[in-house]
Scaffold this motif. Structure first.
Motif, PDB file in Angstrom:
ATOM      1  N   TRP A   7       1.863   8.009  -9.775  1.00 44.66           N
ATOM      2  CA  TRP A   7       0.982   8.666  -8.786  1.00 44.66           C
ATOM      3  C   TRP A   7       1.223   8.140  -7.377  1.00 44.66           C
ATOM      4  O   TRP A   7       0.850   8.797  -6.397  1.00 44.66           O
ATOM      5  N   THR A   8       1.816   6.933  -7.289  1.00 43.16           N
ATOM      6  CA  THR A   8       2.211   6.388  -5.978  1.00 43.16           C
ATOM      7  C   THR A   8       2.942   7.446  -5.164  1.00 43.16           C
ATOM      8  O   THR A   8       2.710   7.595  -3.963  1.00 43.16           O
ATOM      9  N   HIS A   9       3.863   8.126  -5.863  1.00 46.61           N
ATOM     10  CA  HIS A   9       4.836   8.991  -5.198  1.00 46.61           C
ATOM     11  C   HIS A   9       4.390  10.450  -5.141  1.00 46.61           C
ATOM     12  O   HIS A   9       5.077  11.267  -4.545  1.00 46.61           O
ATOM     13  N   THR A  10       3.257  10.760  -5.772  1.00 46.51           N
ATOM     14  CA  THR A  10       2.880  12.175  -5.923  1.00 46.51           C
ATOM     15  C   THR A  10       1.474  12.533  -5.468  1.00 46.51           C
ATOM     16  O   THR A  10       1.224  13.705  -5.165  1.00 46.51           O
ATOM     17  N   SER A  11       0.542  11.550  -5.444  1.00 46.12           N
ATOM     18  CA  SER A  11      -0.863  11.964  -5.449  1.00 46.12           C
ATOM     19  C   SER A  11      -1.615  11.771  -4.128  1.00 46.12           C
ATOM     20  O   SER A  11      -2.057  10.664  -3.791  1.00 46.12           O
ATOM     21  N   VAL A  12      -1.815  12.863  -3.432  1.00 43.93           N
ATOM     22  CA  VAL A  12      -2.700  12.862  -2.262  1.00 43.93           C
ATOM     23  C   VAL A  12      -4.144  12.644  -2.726  1.00 43.93           C
ATOM     24  O   VAL A  12      -4.930  11.964  -2.058  1.00 43.93           O
ATOM     25  N   ALA A  13      -4.489  13.187  -3.893  1.00 46.44           N
ATOM     26  CA  ALA A  13      -5.864  13.056  -4.403  1.00 46.44           C
ATOM     27  C   ALA A  13      -6.208  11.588  -4.657  1.00 46.44           C
ATOM     28  O   ALA A  13      -7.312  11.128  -4.327  1.00 46.44           O
ATOM     29  N   LEU A  14      -5.270  10.835  -5.218  1.00 49.61           N
ATOM     30  CA  LEU A  14      -5.520   9.408  -5.445  1.00 49.61           C
ATOM     31  C   LEU A  14      -5.637   8.679  -4.107  1.00 49.61           C
ATOM     32  O   LEU A  14      -6.534   7.853  -3.915  1.00 49.61           O
ATOM     33  N   PRO A  60     -10.522  -3.639   1.050  1.00 47.07           N
ATOM     34  CA  PRO A  60      -9.075  -3.864   1.139  1.00 47.07           C
ATOM     35  C   PRO A  60      -8.357  -3.514  -0.167  1.00 47.07           C
ATOM     36  O   PRO A  60      -8.896  -3.701  -1.264  1.00 47.07           O
ATOM     37  N   ILE A  61      -7.128  -3.013   0.012  1.00 53.41           N
ATOM     38  CA  ILE A  61      -6.314  -2.537  -1.121  1.00 53.41           C
ATOM     39  C   ILE A  61      -4.978  -3.267  -1.109  1.00 53.41           C
ATOM     40  O   ILE A  61      -4.351  -3.411  -0.052  1.00 53.41           O
ATOM     41  N   MET A  62      -4.532  -3.719  -2.280  1.00 54.05           N
ATOM     42  CA  MET A  62      -3.175  -4.250  -2.454  1.00 54.05           C
ATOM     43  C   MET A  62      -2.442  -3.359  -3.453  1.00 54.05           C
ATOM     44  O   MET A  62      -2.971  -3.077  -4.539  1.00 54.05           O
ATOM     45  N   HIS A 100       9.038   6.723  -1.498  1.00 51.36           N
ATOM     46  CA  HIS A 100       7.862   7.119  -0.721  1.00 51.36           C
ATOM     47  C   HIS A 100       6.587   6.789  -1.488  1.00 51.36           C
ATOM     48  O   HIS A 100       6.494   7.016  -2.691  1.00 51.36           O
ATOM     49  N   SER A 101       5.597   6.252  -0.744  1.00 52.07           N
ATOM     50  CA  SER A 101       4.297   5.952  -1.350  1.00 52.07           C
ATOM     51  C   SER A 101       3.185   6.555  -0.515  1.00 52.07           C
ATOM     52  O   SER A 101       3.118   6.322   0.693  1.00 52.07           O
ATOM     53  N   TYR A 102       2.302   7.311  -1.170  1.00 49.66           N
ATOM     54  CA  TYR A 102       1.095   7.793  -0.497  1.00 49.66           C
ATOM     55  C   TYR A 102       0.061   6.678  -0.332  1.00 49.66           C
ATOM     56  O   TYR A 102      -0.887   6.817   0.430  1.00 49.66           O
ATOM     57  N   VAL A 103       0.245   5.578  -1.077  1.00 50.65           N
ATOM     58  CA  VAL A 103      -0.742   4.498  -1.077  1.00 50.65           C
ATOM     59  C   VAL A 103      -0.446   3.458   0.002  1.00 50.65           C
ATOM     60  O   VAL A 103      -1.366   2.899   0.615  1.00 50.65           O
ATOM     61  N   SER A 104       0.836   3.198   0.273  1.00 45.79           N
ATOM     62  CA  SER A 104       1.195   2.104   1.196  1.00 45.79           C
ATOM     63  C   SER A 104       0.505   2.182   2.558  1.00 45.79           C
ATOM     64  O   SER A 104       0.089   1.144   3.090  1.00 45.79           O
ATOM     65  N   PRO A 105       0.351   3.373   3.160  1.00 40.03           N
ATOM     66  CA  PRO A 105      -0.318   3.410   4.468  1.00 40.03           C
ATOM     67  C   PRO A 105      -1.778   2.962   4.423  1.00 40.03           C
ATOM     68  O   PRO A 105      -2.375   2.671   5.460  1.00 40.03           O
ATOM     69  N   LEU A 106      -2.355   2.910   3.220  1.00 36.55           N
ATOM     70  CA  LEU A 106      -3.755   2.506   3.065  1.00 36.55           C
ATOM     71  C   LEU A 106      -3.897   1.042   2.699  1.00 36.55           C
ATOM     72  O   LEU A 106      -5.002   0.488   2.715  1.00 36.55           O
ATOM     73  N   ALA A 107      -2.763   0.423   2.320  1.00 34.58           N
ATOM     74  CA  ALA A 107      -2.812  -0.909   1.714  1.00 34.58           C
ATOM     75  C   ALA A 107      -2.678  -2.009   2.761  1.00 34.58           C
ATOM     76  O   ALA A 107      -1.941  -1.869   3.735  1.00 34.58           O
ATOM     77  N   SER A 108      -3.396  -3.132   2.519  1.00 32.69           N
ATOM     78  CA  SER A 108      -3.200  -4.321   3.357  1.00 32.69           C
ATOM     79  C   SER A 108      -1.845  -4.935   3.072  1.00 32.69           C
ATOM     80  O   SER A 108      -1.257  -5.563   3.955  1.00 32.69           O
ATOM     81  N   GLY A 109      -1.368  -4.796   1.833  1.00 41.29           N
ATOM     82  CA  GLY A 109      -0.069  -5.344   1.461  1.00 41.29           C
ATOM     83  C   GLY A 109       0.529  -4.586   0.301  1.00 41.29           C
ATOM     84  O   GLY A 109      -0.189  -3.929  -0.461  1.00 41.29           O
TER      85      GLY A 109
END
Ligand code: DQA
Length: 153
Positions: free
Chosen positions: A87-94, A104-106, A122-131
């Protein structure tokens, strides 16, 4: 005593694992290693306890289930360690749900996703993560919890 007062017990850390990670130890051990999801949870619990945090751990293969857990976590947790798997690579919903708890998110990946297929870069999560931690095997979960505890303060 409210949880935000000095000396109060911190809220627990939420450890989330996404699809197929229940098969750790069996699935592609040359990529993901021999450790199981139980090993991951035990390592995470030990690390969190050492740092004075409780841990809630959950894994699902169902995207809507993970989104529901994130909604329910609002106000209940102090931070998130997540391996969103595919889901890292696919999910806008997540990604949209991950900001709802407002903590904070890791982001953790057992394998070095940047050494693998282009679709894993590509990760949809990385822009939201502290690390973001990738390629350290399951030790990445320990590093993520230590860093999260620092960020939480
Ligand atoms: C993973 C990497 C993802 O690309 C993959 O879909 C996974 C696991 C990792 O931990 O290395 O399922 O997140």
């Amino acid at each position: 005593m409210s949880e935000t007062e000095p000396g109060a017990e911190p809220l627990p850390i939420l450890l989330l694992n996404g699809p197929n990670l229940n098969t750790l130890g069996v699935r592609q051990p040359e990529v993901y290693g021999a450790a199981t999801l139980d090993d991951v949870v035990a390592l995470a619990e030990r690390t969190a306890a050492e740092l004075g945090f409780g841990l809630r751990a959950a894994q699902t293969n169902h995207e809507g289930q993970m989104i529901d857990w994130l909604h329910e976590a609002r106000g209940q947790i102090s931070g998130i360690v997540i391996n969103p798997a595919a889901w890292t690579h696919t999910s806008v919903a997540l990604a949209d749900a991950l900001v709802i708890p407002d903590v904070p998110i890791m982001e953790v990946h057992i394998s070095n996703v940047h050494k693998r297929e282009a679709f894993r870069h590509h990760s949809y999560v990385s822009p939201l993560a502290s690390g973001v931690i990738a390629g350290f095997g399951i030790r990445g979960y320990e590093f993520a919890i230590r860093q999260l505890a620092d960020v939480i303060g």
